[in-house]
Design a protein around this motif. Structure first.
Motif, PDB file in Angstrom:
ATOM      1  N   SER A  91       0.840  -1.197   0.000  1.00  0.00           N
ATOM      2  CA  SER A  91       0.000   0.000   0.000  1.00  0.00           C
ATOM      3  C   SER A  91       0.879   1.253   0.000  1.00  0.00           C
ATOM      4  N   ARG A  92       0.777   2.032  -1.064  1.00  0.00           N
ATOM      5  CA  ARG A  92       1.562   3.271  -1.138  1.00  0.00           C
ATOM      6  C   ARG A  92       1.183   4.242  -0.031  1.00  0.00           C
ATOM      7  N   ARG A  93      -0.108   4.334   0.264  1.00  0.00           N
ATOM      8  CA  ARG A  93      -0.540   5.247   1.327  1.00  0.00           C
ATOM      9  C   ARG A  93       0.073   4.872   2.659  1.00  0.00           C
ATOM     10  N   ARG A  95       2.807   3.221   3.054  1.00  0.00           N
ATOM     11  CA  ARG A  95       4.255   3.376   2.960  1.00  0.00           C
ATOM     12  C   ARG A  95       4.658   4.832   3.175  1.00  0.00           C
ATOM     13  N   ARG A  96       3.884   5.741   2.645  1.00  0.00           N
ATOM     14  CA  ARG A  96       4.234   7.167   2.720  1.00  0.00           C
ATOM     15  C   ARG A  96       3.972   7.769   4.093  1.00  0.00           C
ATOM     16  N   HIS A  97       2.891   7.370   4.727  1.00  0.00           N
ATOM     17  CA  HIS A  97       2.494   8.006   5.986  1.00  0.00           C
ATOM     18  C   HIS A  97       2.232   6.948   7.047  1.00  0.00           C
ATOM     19  N   TRP A  98       2.959   7.021   8.133  1.00  0.00           N
ATOM     20  CA  TRP A  98       2.843   6.032   9.213  1.00  0.00           C
ATOM     21  C   TRP A  98       1.432   5.982   9.779  1.00  0.00           C
ATOM     22  N   TYR A  99       0.762   7.118   9.818  1.00  0.00           N
ATOM     23  CA  TYR A  99      -0.554   7.149  10.446  1.00  0.00           C
ATOM     24  C   TYR A  99      -1.584   6.354   9.655  1.00  0.00           C
ATOM     25  N   SER A 104      -5.239   1.961   9.950  1.00  0.00           N
ATOM     26  CA  SER A 104      -5.715   0.690   9.399  1.00  0.00           C
ATOM     27  C   SER A 104      -5.681  -0.405  10.465  1.00  0.00           C
ATOM     28  N   ALA A 105      -4.603  -0.444  11.222  1.00  0.00           N
ATOM     29  CA  ALA A 105      -4.490  -1.441  12.298  1.00  0.00           C
ATOM     30  C   ALA A 105      -5.540  -1.196  13.373  1.00  0.00           C
ATOM     31  N   TYR A 106      -5.753   0.067  13.699  1.00  0.00           N
ATOM     32  CA  TYR A 106      -6.774   0.407  14.695  1.00  0.00           C
ATOM     33  C   TYR A 106      -8.151  -0.052  14.232  1.00  0.00           C
TER      34      TYR A 106
END
Length: 163
Positions: A91-93, A95-99, A104-106
């Motif tokens: 997932s590029r999104r 990869r670019r932003h940790w949040y 997603s995990a949340y």
């Protein structure tokens, strides 16, 4: 419009993600460990007070036992660490932003906790959301570390090739 291409590593990441989710759902809903299983518990069990169980495990760890602390605290962190590592692979999104990875995990963790509550398969605990999200964040940091090491190796080999 630019065409998106799935690389070999992204396909591998997607495969790992599907395998990871399958194992996670098995452990959360069908494993007989820790009274898991659909409609196993007679009553709804839940904790909606942040850090209550985490604090209890730290303060009363000796009475609870090493295995109990390991399973609850470290199991929740380590259980979502792979997710934080795998999501940025495809997932590029993420990869670019940790949040994006943490959110997603949340959301996955929230879905699992809500399903556990409704199906009485385990207990619904807000502390699990905290620990799972933290585990995914650590997985993301590990992913970034691996990426940096790959870049350094690439620079090092290109420098050797020029010499």
């Amino acid at each position: 419009m630019r065409e998106k291409r799935m690389t070999r590593n992204r396909w591998l990441g997607l495969l790992l993600f599907v395998l990871y989710l399958s194992l996670l759902f098995y452990l959360m809903f069908f494993s007989e460990m820790q009274e898991r299983g659909v409609l196993v518990k007679p009553d709804y069990t839940y904790n909606l007070v942040p850090f209550r169980e985490i604090r209890r495990y730290f303060l009363h760890g000796k009475q609870i036992g090493f295995f109990g602390v390991l399973l609850n605290l470290w199991g929740n962190i380590l259980g979502f660490l792979p997710l934080g590592f795998i999501l940025p692979i495809f997932s590029r999104r993420c990869r670019r932003h940790w949040y994006n990875t943490v959110i997603s995990a949340y959301l996955l963790s929230f879905s699992i906790e809500a399903a556990q509550l409704l199906l009485r398969a385990g207990s619904c605990d807000v502390d699990d959301l905290i620990l799972n999200s933290f585990g995914a964040f650590l997985g993301y940091l590990l992913f970034q570390l691996v990426q940096r090491l790959r870049e350094l190796r690439r620079l090092w080999t290109s420098r050797e090739d020029r010499a």
